[in-house]
Design an enzyme around this catalytic site. Sequence first.
Site, PDB file in Angstrom:
ATOM      1  N   ASN A 282       0.727  -1.177   0.142  1.00  0.00           N
ATOM      2  CA  ASN A 282      -0.073   0.093   0.090  1.00  0.00           C
ATOM      3  C   ASN A 282       1.510   0.837  -0.180  1.00  0.00           C
ATOM      4  O   ASN A 282       0.364   2.232  -0.549  1.00  0.00           O
ATOM      5  CB  ASN A 282      -0.523   0.143   0.992  1.00  0.00           C
TER       6      ASN A 282
ATOM      7  N   TYR B  37       3.748   9.485 -10.895  1.00  0.00           N
ATOM      8  CA  TYR B  37       2.497   9.159 -10.415  1.00  0.00           C
ATOM      9  C   TYR B  37       1.714   7.970 -10.593  1.00  0.00           C
ATOM     10  O   TYR B  37       1.342   7.151 -10.879  1.00  0.00           O
ATOM     11  CB  TYR B  37       1.687  10.164  -9.553  1.00  0.00           C
TER      12      TYR B  37
ATOM     13  N   LYS C  71       1.651   4.230 -11.041  1.00  0.00           N
ATOM     14  CA  LYS C  71      -0.014   3.024 -11.085  1.00  0.00           C
ATOM     15  C   LYS C  71       0.165   2.272 -12.221  1.00  0.00           C
ATOM     16  O   LYS C  71      -0.461   0.629 -12.080  1.00  0.00           O
ATOM     17  CB  LYS C  71      -1.276   3.790 -10.025  1.00  0.00           C
TER      18      LYS C  71
ATOM     19  N   ALA D 211       1.394   7.567 -14.018  1.00  0.00           N
ATOM     20  CA  ALA D 211       2.424   5.615 -14.847  1.00  0.00           C
ATOM     21  C   ALA D 211       2.846   5.077 -14.034  1.00  0.00           C
ATOM     22  O   ALA D 211       2.875   4.097 -14.631  1.00  0.00           O
ATOM     23  CB  ALA D 211       3.482   6.867 -15.505  1.00  0.00           C
TER      24      ALA D 211
ATOM     25  N   SER E  99      -4.473   2.903  -8.983  1.00  0.00           N
ATOM     26  CA  SER E  99      -4.338   3.797  -8.791  1.00  0.00           C
ATOM     27  C   SER E  99      -5.771   4.171  -9.994  1.00  0.00           C
ATOM     28  O   SER E  99      -5.618   3.602 -10.874  1.00  0.00           O
ATOM     29  CB  SER E  99      -4.231   4.671  -8.685  1.00  0.00           C
TER      30      SER E  99
HETATM   31  P1  NAD Z   1      -1.366   8.604   3.139  1.00  0.00           P
HETATM   32  O1  NAD Z   1      -0.895   9.585   2.333  1.00  0.00           O
HETATM   33  O2  NAD Z   1      -2.851   9.065   4.025  1.00  0.00           O
HETATM   34  O3  NAD Z   1      -0.891   7.477   3.411  1.00  0.00           O
HETATM   35  C1  NAD Z   1      -0.107   7.211   2.875  1.00  0.00           C
HETATM   36  C2  NAD Z   1       1.130   5.735   4.097  1.00  0.00           C
HETATM   37  O4  NAD Z   1       2.065   5.334   3.265  1.00  0.00           O
HETATM   38  C3  NAD Z   1       1.734   6.497   5.710  1.00  0.00           C
HETATM   39  O5  NAD Z   1       1.028   5.322   6.040  1.00  0.00           O
HETATM   40  C4  NAD Z   1       3.047   6.852   5.226  1.00  0.00           C
HETATM   41  O6  NAD Z   1       3.861   6.135   6.436  1.00  0.00           O
HETATM   42  C5  NAD Z   1       3.257   5.935   4.366  1.00  0.00           C
HETATM   43  N1  NAD Z   1       4.662   6.021   3.448  1.00  0.00           N
HETATM   44  C6  NAD Z   1       4.811   7.206   3.048  1.00  0.00           C
HETATM   45  N2  NAD Z   1       6.059   6.634   2.348  1.00  0.00           N
HETATM   46  C7  NAD Z   1       6.243   5.907   2.767  1.00  0.00           C
HETATM   47  C8  NAD Z   1       7.661   4.837   2.432  1.00  0.00           C
HETATM   48  N3  NAD Z   1       8.876   5.311   2.246  1.00  0.00           N
HETATM   49  N4  NAD Z   1       7.678   3.976   2.624  1.00  0.00           N
HETATM   50  C9  NAD Z   1       6.927   3.134   4.300  1.00  0.00           C
HETATM   51  N5  NAD Z   1       5.904   3.596   3.842  1.00  0.00           N
HETATM   52  C10 NAD Z   1       5.264   4.921   3.660  1.00  0.00           C
HETATM   53  O7  NAD Z   1      -2.303   8.211   1.657  1.00  0.00           O
HETATM   54  P2  NAD Z   1      -3.861   7.158   1.514  1.00  0.00           P
HETATM   55  O8  NAD Z   1      -4.543   7.843   0.190  1.00  0.00           O
HETATM   56  O9  NAD Z   1      -3.724   6.276   2.617  1.00  0.00           O
HETATM   57  O10 NAD Z   1      -2.342   6.238  -0.008  1.00  0.00           O
HETATM   58  C11 NAD Z   1      -2.754   4.918   0.065  1.00  0.00           C
HETATM   59  C12 NAD Z   1      -2.967   4.319  -0.455  1.00  0.00           C
HETATM   60  O11 NAD Z   1      -3.457   4.651  -1.861  1.00  0.00           O
HETATM   61  C13 NAD Z   1      -0.585   5.200  -2.105  1.00  0.00           C
HETATM   62  O12 NAD Z   1      -0.209   3.739  -2.544  1.00  0.00           O
HETATM   63  C14 NAD Z   1      -1.634   5.742  -2.898  1.00  0.00           C
HETATM   64  O13 NAD Z   1      -1.209   6.105  -4.026  1.00  0.00           O
HETATM   65  C15 NAD Z   1      -2.955   5.484  -3.157  1.00  0.00           C
HETATM   66  N6  NAD Z   1      -4.086   5.947  -3.882  1.00  0.00           N
HETATM   67  C16 NAD Z   1      -4.604   6.704  -2.895  1.00  0.00           C
HETATM   68  C17 NAD Z   1      -5.878   7.428  -3.303  1.00  0.00           C
HETATM   69  C18 NAD Z   1      -6.817   8.703  -2.681  1.00  0.00           C
HETATM   70  O14 NAD Z   1      -7.302   9.883  -3.116  1.00  0.00           O
HETATM   71  N7  NAD Z   1      -6.383   8.882  -1.070  1.00  0.00           N
HETATM   72  C19 NAD Z   1      -6.478   7.256  -4.847  1.00  0.00           C
HETATM   73  C20 NAD Z   1      -5.722   6.306  -5.702  1.00  0.00           C
HETATM   74  C21 NAD Z   1      -4.646   5.583  -4.857  1.00  0.00           C
END
Ligand code: NAD
Length: 258
Positions: free
Chosen positions: A92, A164, A168, A166, A150
């Site tokens: 994740n 980003y 995903k 790309a 994503s």
């Molecule tokens: P968020 O920023 O709330 O959480 C990200 C998490 O990743 C946090 O726990 C952070 O500590 C951890 N993290 C960040 N960099 C890190 C690293 N280098 N090593 C280890 N851990 C790390 O974001 P989120 O929205 O919960 O996103 C979670 C996933 O979902 C991501 O892969 C994001 O790309 C994807 N995503 C999110 C959305 C959205 O709208 N929120 C949409 C599509 C995809």
Amino acid sequence: MFDDLKGRRVLVTGSTQGIGLAAAQAFARCGAKVGINGRKAPADLTSTLAAMEQAGGEAAFFAGDLRDSAACKAVVDAFVERFGGIDVLINNAGGLVARKPLEEIDDEFFDAVTDLNARSALMTTKHALPHLRRSAKDSGQTASVILVGSVAGYTGGGPGAGLYGAAKAWLHNIQKNWVAFHTKEGIRFNTVSPGTFDTAFHADKDEAAKARVSTGIPMGRFGKPEECAPTFLFFASHACSGYITGQVLDVNGGQFMP
Ligand code: NAD
């Protein structure tokens, strides 16, 4: 439902907050042994782990910056040391890093985005593979790897999010190769592809900007992290999805219909 997740050993990367934490908490409620991960321990770690144990799971934190391949191995090794193996891996950890249009992308930014979103998932999966194989062999059930893609992986992403998106799309694609070559080992690979979820990911948007984005979502609002969590349980559960592999499940309120 999800009864077979009790006692399963589940590592969720990037799970100190947001979508990853909600997933980890859902696994804890199912009685799983859950590893949460982030670059460093969050301030509320003790209460977060206590709540997960209270909910019926076992929980531990594994620090590691997964942009670094050595850290991917170290987190996997520490998780296995603690729980004795891995049955489910959820890749994740990910994020935008920053928004930069094409003209502003330099090598450093390219590395930062691809290391966080692509290298982290590949290297963590690579180091988990022997343990996932053993899980499948010993249990007679499939082990499960879940990627987090994503909507940007289809659309190309919003302003400054091309790299980003790309990265995903790369995740959506690479699992096809892993399915082709690791299914015989009893490992399934699926992707959960979120649309727009209300997490720190969108911290750059004020309420007016969020309202504008919401008009493009048929459900008219951002998703909540807990609304994504059941999809991880589904792909982790052999009983629910033991014949499902190589798929992308879009959790996006109708925002994009591939
Ligand atoms: P968020 O920023 O709330 O959480 C990200 C998490 O990743 C946090 O726990 C952070 O500590 C951890 N993290 C960040 N960099 C890190 C690293 N280098 N090593 C280890 N851990 C790390 O974001 P989120 O929205 O919960 O996103 C979670 C996933 O979902 C991501 O892969 C994001 O790309 C994807 N995503 C999110 C959305 C959205 O709208 N929120 C949409 C599509 C995809």
